[in-house]
Enzyme design. Structure first.
Site, PDB file in Angstrom:
ATOM      1  N   ASN A  10       0.864  -1.181   0.000  1.00 40.03           N
ATOM      2  CA  ASN A  10       0.000   0.000   0.000  1.00 40.03           C
ATOM      3  C   ASN A  10       0.904   1.235   0.000  1.00 40.03           C
ATOM      4  O   ASN A  10       1.426   1.623   1.046  1.00 40.03           O
ATOM      5  CB  ASN A  10      -0.883  -0.065   1.261  1.00 40.03           C
ATOM      6  N   ARG A  90      -2.720  -2.005  -3.322  1.00 44.54           N
ATOM      7  CA  ARG A  90      -3.869  -1.126  -3.089  1.00 44.54           C
ATOM      8  C   ARG A  90      -3.768   0.039  -4.072  1.00 44.54           C
ATOM      9  O   ARG A  90      -2.736   0.709  -4.141  1.00 44.54           O
ATOM     10  CB  ARG A  90      -3.850  -0.594  -1.669  1.00 44.54           C
ATOM     11  N   HIS A 181     -12.738   3.975   0.466  1.00 41.60           N
ATOM     12  CA  HIS A 181     -12.799   2.969   1.533  1.00 41.60           C
ATOM     13  C   HIS A 181     -13.522   1.702   1.071  1.00 41.60           C
ATOM     14  O   HIS A 181     -14.037   0.936   1.895  1.00 41.60           O
ATOM     15  CB  HIS A 181     -13.541   3.486   2.783  1.00 41.60           C
ATOM     16  N   ARG A 242     -10.847  16.965   7.662  1.00 41.40           N
ATOM     17  CA  ARG A 242     -11.579  17.371   6.445  1.00 41.40           C
ATOM     18  C   ARG A 242     -12.970  17.875   6.818  1.00 41.40           C
ATOM     19  O   ARG A 242     -13.593  17.339   7.735  1.00 41.40           O
ATOM     20  CB  ARG A 242     -11.720  16.185   5.487  1.00 41.40           C
ATOM     21  N   GLU A 386      -8.163  -4.268   5.674  1.00 38.76           N
ATOM     22  CA  GLU A 386      -8.049  -4.045   4.222  1.00 38.76           C
ATOM     23  C   GLU A 386      -6.945  -4.905   3.614  1.00 38.76           C
ATOM     24  O   GLU A 386      -7.073  -5.381   2.492  1.00 38.76           O
ATOM     25  CB  GLU A 386      -7.787  -2.555   3.964  1.00 38.76           C
TER      26      GLU A 386
END
Ligand code: AMP
Length: 400
Positions: A10, A90, A181, A242, A386
């Site tokens: 990743n 990923r 996601h 965010r 993940e």
């Protein structure tokens, strides 16, 4: 026996996460992280056989250096190298091209390149990862698989993914909701299907991935039908740093009236807003939990986060329709924050969703379990994984 291992990579803009996984045994044999590529604090740390190791580099490093280091000093040293049968990468953005994970070919590389426009900090770096692995592990050239964060959401209907802009912005420029996601939402949905003993293809649930970045997905018959992140991961829920949903006109006001340059506005919205912006202290939910009752600024920011989350859950509950099988909490906050789960669910009682406070207090720190009362729709806490999802997809694709 070690055989048939998947190497999962990743690549972030100045970091790289990696793991080696035995998919058949669902066992993570090695995992690690290299960080701070752009300064002298660069290091790599890894965990193998429950032992933590670390090496500091004291120089600027890059993905090529790190992938060579992992191969020569970790995979070979711990005798994992010869058992690696494939590599799972990923990839943040697949555009509209990928509904599933795929073997990486020249065409796939071109499509990832094309989608870089929507993930300029990630896709180009992840292509470097693919290129370097092809050089370092040439015998696995055709055994590299791309697993896209966006793929799970490609099942959304038009009414979920189209913005109400002039249609040419979609048709010509592909501006639409892609979500993110996806790998996490897909993983926890599969686990929920097993726990609840409901076949995936008839499972209806709402998955809340709450971490530094947060997103929520409505899942009908095992498929994503709407999600809160949009063209980019800036839209949707209030997040750590965010802003999530705001009136787009705020940007013009900041630019025209406050004379803030456009790149600075972007930085404000992505790095200085959310819980950090509201509290002026932190985006760390451990601090938030400990100080909710002590500090009014923390309380206010938390209440705004919960308001945004409960509004999304309620609206997705309507999208799901009559048969609703579960709400899932995952991600660092979803898996651990007793306070956020309790206060959010409390707002949803009108929807027949009730939390059991004793169970809620117990399920954290990597535990999986139900936290609802018996008269409620099931509320599941499922630690996301993940890396395992990427390894599983990679394994399944190369064995097809
Ligand atoms: P993630 O991006 O999934 O790694 O999640 C990171 C977020 O999870 C951060 O806001 C952390 O503060 C939060 N988090 C991690 N552990 C806990 C905990 N024990 N209690 C509350 N929040 C936590």
């Amino acid at each position: 026996m070690l055989n048939k291992l998947i190497f999962v990579i990743n690549c972030g803009s100045s970091s790289l996460k990696f793991s080696v996984i035995n998919v058949q045994k669902k066992k993570i044999l090695l995992f690690g992280l290299a960080e701070n590529f752009n300064n002298k604090n660069s290091y790599i740390k890894w965990n193998i056989n429950n032992t933590q190791k670390k090496k500091n580099f004291y120089i600027k490093i890059n993905h090529k250096i790190i992938l060579n280091y992992i191969t020569n000093n970790i995979l070979k040293k711990y005798l994992l190298y010869n058992n690696i049968i494939a590599v799972g990468h990923r990839i943040v953005h697949g555009g509209e091209n990928f509904v599933n994970s795929v073997i990486i070919t020249k065409k796939v590389i071109e499509a990832i390149q094309k989608a870089s426009i929507f993930a300029p900090l990630h896709n180009p770096i992840q292509l470097i990862g693919i290129k370097e692995i092809t050089k370092i592990l040439p015998h696995l050239k055709n055994k590299q698989v791309a697993v896209f964060d966006t793929a799970f959401h490609q099942t959304m209907p038009e009414e979920s993914y189209l913005y109400a802009l002039p249609i040419k912005f979609y048709e010509k420029y592909k501006i639409r909701r892609y979500g993110a996601h996806g790998t996490s939402h897909k993983y926890v949905t599969q686990i929920a299907s097993k726990i609840l003993n409901i076949p995936l293809n008839i499972l209806n649930c709402i998955s809340c991935h709450l971490g530094n970045g947060s997103s929520i997905t409505a899942i009908k018959n095992g498929k994503s039908i709407d999600t809160s992140m949009g063209l980019t991961p800036l839209e949707g829920l209030v997040m750590g740093t965010r802003c999530g949903n705001i009136d787009p006109a705020i940007i013009f006001y900041m630019f025209n009236e406050l004379n803030i340059q456009i790149d600075k506005i972007y930085k404000i919205l992505t790095e200085k807003s959310g819980i950090l912006g509201l509290t002026n202290i932190t985006s760390d939910f451990r601090y938030i939990e400990n100080n909710y009752s002590k500090d009014n600024k923390i309380k206010r920011a938390t209440n705004i986060f919960i308001h945004s989350l409960s509004k999304y859950i309620a609206s997705y509950r309507i999208l799901i329709g009559k048969k609703m099988d579960a709400i899932i909490f995952t991600g660092g906050i979803g898996e651990n924050s007793v306070l956020i789960r309790k206060k959010t669910i409390k707002k949803l009682e009108v929807l027949n969703i009730f939390i059991d406070n004793k169970l809620n207090n117990e399920i954290k720190f990597g535990k999986t379990g139900l936290i609802n009362t018996i008269n409620s729709i099931p509320i599941l806490v499922i630690p996301t994984n993940e890396e395992l999802m990427i390894a599983q997809d990679t394994f399944n694709i190369i064995n097809r």
